[in-house]
Write a protein that holds these residues in place. Structure first.
Motif, mmCIF file in Angstrom:
data_model
loop_
_atom_site.group_PDB
_atom_site.id
_atom_site.type_symbol
_atom_site.label_atom_id
_atom_site.label_comp_id
_atom_site.label_asym_id
_atom_site.label_seq_id
_atom_site.Cartn_x
_atom_site.Cartn_y
_atom_site.Cartn_z
ATOM 1 N N CYS A 110 0.799 -1.234 0.000
ATOM 2 C CA CYS A 110 0.000 0.000 0.000
ATOM 3 C C CYS A 110 0.829 1.280 0.000
ATOM 4 O O CYS A 110 0.300 2.351 -0.283
ATOM 5 C CB CYS A 110 -0.997 0.011 1.148
ATOM 6 N N GLY A 111 2.093 1.197 0.300
ATOM 7 C CA GLY A 111 2.925 2.390 0.285
ATOM 8 C C GLY A 111 3.466 2.759 -1.085
ATOM 9 O O GLY A 111 4.112 3.806 -1.236
ATOM 10 N N ARG A 112 3.225 1.966 -2.081
ATOM 11 C CA ARG A 112 3.754 2.206 -3.429
ATOM 12 C C ARG A 112 2.740 2.952 -4.281
ATOM 13 O O ARG A 112 1.666 2.448 -4.580
ATOM 14 C CB ARG A 112 4.130 0.893 -4.099
ATOM 15 N N GLU A 113 3.083 4.143 -4.700
ATOM 16 C CA GLU A 113 2.168 4.964 -5.496
ATOM 17 C C GLU A 113 1.739 4.267 -6.782
ATOM 18 O O GLU A 113 0.608 4.430 -7.231
ATOM 19 C CB GLU A 113 2.834 6.302 -5.852
ATOM 20 N N ILE A 114 2.632 3.515 -7.374
ATOM 21 C CA ILE A 114 2.347 2.898 -8.664
ATOM 22 C C ILE A 114 1.198 1.910 -8.588
ATOM 23 O O ILE A 114 0.592 1.566 -9.607
ATOM 24 C CB ILE A 114 3.623 2.221 -9.217
ATOM 25 N N GLU A 115 0.862 1.444 -7.394
ATOM 26 C CA GLU A 115 -0.216 0.456 -7.257
ATOM 27 C C GLU A 115 -1.604 1.080 -7.272
ATOM 28 O O GLU A 115 -2.598 0.370 -7.280
ATOM 29 C CB GLU A 115 -0.036 -0.333 -5.959
ATOM 30 N N TYR A 116 -1.673 2.397 -7.306
ATOM 31 C CA TYR A 116 -2.955 3.079 -7.278
ATOM 32 C C TYR A 116 -3.336 3.543 -8.679
ATOM 33 O O TYR A 116 -2.493 3.992 -9.452
ATOM 34 C CB TYR A 116 -2.906 4.251 -6.296
ATOM 35 N N ASP A 117 -4.618 3.433 -8.992
ATOM 36 C CA ASP A 117 -5.081 3.650 -10.355
ATOM 37 C C ASP A 117 -5.661 5.040 -10.598
ATOM 38 O O ASP A 117 -5.574 5.566 -11.710
ATOM 39 C CB ASP A 117 -6.141 2.598 -10.694
ATOM 40 N N TYR A 118 -6.277 5.606 -9.600
ATOM 41 C CA TYR A 118 -6.863 6.936 -9.727
ATOM 42 C C TYR A 118 -6.533 7.752 -8.482
ATOM 43 O O TYR A 118 -6.422 7.202 -7.381
ATOM 44 C CB TYR A 118 -8.384 6.859 -9.894
ATOM 45 N N TRP A 119 -6.423 9.064 -8.709
ATOM 46 C CA TRP A 119 -6.051 9.971 -7.625
ATOM 47 C C TRP A 119 -7.024 11.136 -7.540
ATOM 48 O O TRP A 119 -7.571 11.597 -8.555
ATOM 49 C CB TRP A 119 -4.644 10.524 -7.882
ATOM 50 N N GLY A 120 -7.221 11.617 -6.322
ATOM 51 C CA GLY A 120 -7.972 12.834 -6.120
ATOM 52 C C GLY A 120 -7.118 14.052 -6.431
ATOM 53 O O GLY A 120 -5.913 13.946 -6.698
ATOM 54 N N GLN A 121 -7.752 15.212 -6.372
ATOM 55 C CA GLN A 121 -7.066 16.442 -6.759
ATOM 56 C C GLN A 121 -6.207 17.020 -5.640
ATOM 57 O O GLN A 121 -5.416 17.932 -5.887
ATOM 58 C CB GLN A 121 -8.098 17.495 -7.205
ATOM 59 N N GLY A 122 -6.358 16.498 -4.449
ATOM 60 C CA GLY A 122 -5.572 16.970 -3.321
ATOM 61 C C GLY A 122 -6.275 18.061 -2.542
ATOM 62 O O GLY A 122 -7.089 18.817 -3.085
ATOM 63 N N THR A 123 -5.953 18.139 -1.260
ATOM 64 C CA THR A 123 -6.464 19.193 -0.397
ATOM 65 C C THR A 123 -5.343 19.614 0.547
ATOM 66 O O THR A 123 -4.619 18.772 1.068
ATOM 67 C CB THR A 123 -7.715 18.724 0.374
ATOM 68 N N GLN A 124 -5.189 20.912 0.740
ATOM 69 C CA GLN A 124 -4.071 21.439 1.495
ATOM 70 C C GLN A 124 -4.365 21.442 2.990
ATOM 71 O O GLN A 124 -5.434 21.889 3.428
ATOM 72 C CB GLN A 124 -3.738 22.864 1.040
#
Length: 129
Positions: A110-124
């Motif tokens: 779960c710590g590997r970014e490459i394993e994720y398929d979609y991402w949110g836009q982020g929140t500060q």
């Protein structure tokens, strides 16, 4: 196609709390895993926490263990990140992400970014001292 919408960021004093939300749409998520990552200015994005939609064994980075809690509301297709005892070093843009291909125990991948398929836009999130 999956859409993820992050919300809940803001400015808080050290020791305070915030709750981030990640609302997902576009697919059914019964077998998916959701993760939270963060990226501070000038630093690489780092893993924060992850959870399976159908499981009860979340996984946390050591830096947030005991202070942050990841939880899901399956009825709302939403994952939350409750952040308590915030520190200035928690200041970052926070992103949620979804993995659509169950890969076994969270701790193994779960710590590997490459394993994720979609991402949110982020929140500060900004924590003042």
């Amino acid at each position: 196609q999956v859409q993820l919408v992050n919300s809940g960021g803001g400015l808080v004093q050290a020791g305070g709390s915030l709750r981030l939300s990640c609302a997902a749409s576009g697919r059914t998520f019964s077998n998916y895993a959701m993760g939270w990552f963060r990226q501070a200015p000038g630093k690489e994005r780092e893993f924060v926490a992850a959870i399976y939609w159908s499981g009860n064994s979340p996984y946390y980075a050591d830096s947030v263990k005991g202070r942050f809690t990841i939880a899901r509301d399956n009825a709302k297709n939403t994952v939350y990140l409750q952040m308590n005892s915030l520190k200035p070093e928690d200041t970052a843009a926070y992103y949620c992400a979804v993995n659509q291909r169950p890969l076994g125990p969270l701790s193994s991948w779960c710590g590997r970014e490459i394993e994720y398929d979609y991402w949110g836009q982020g929140t500060q999130v900004t924590v003042s001292s």
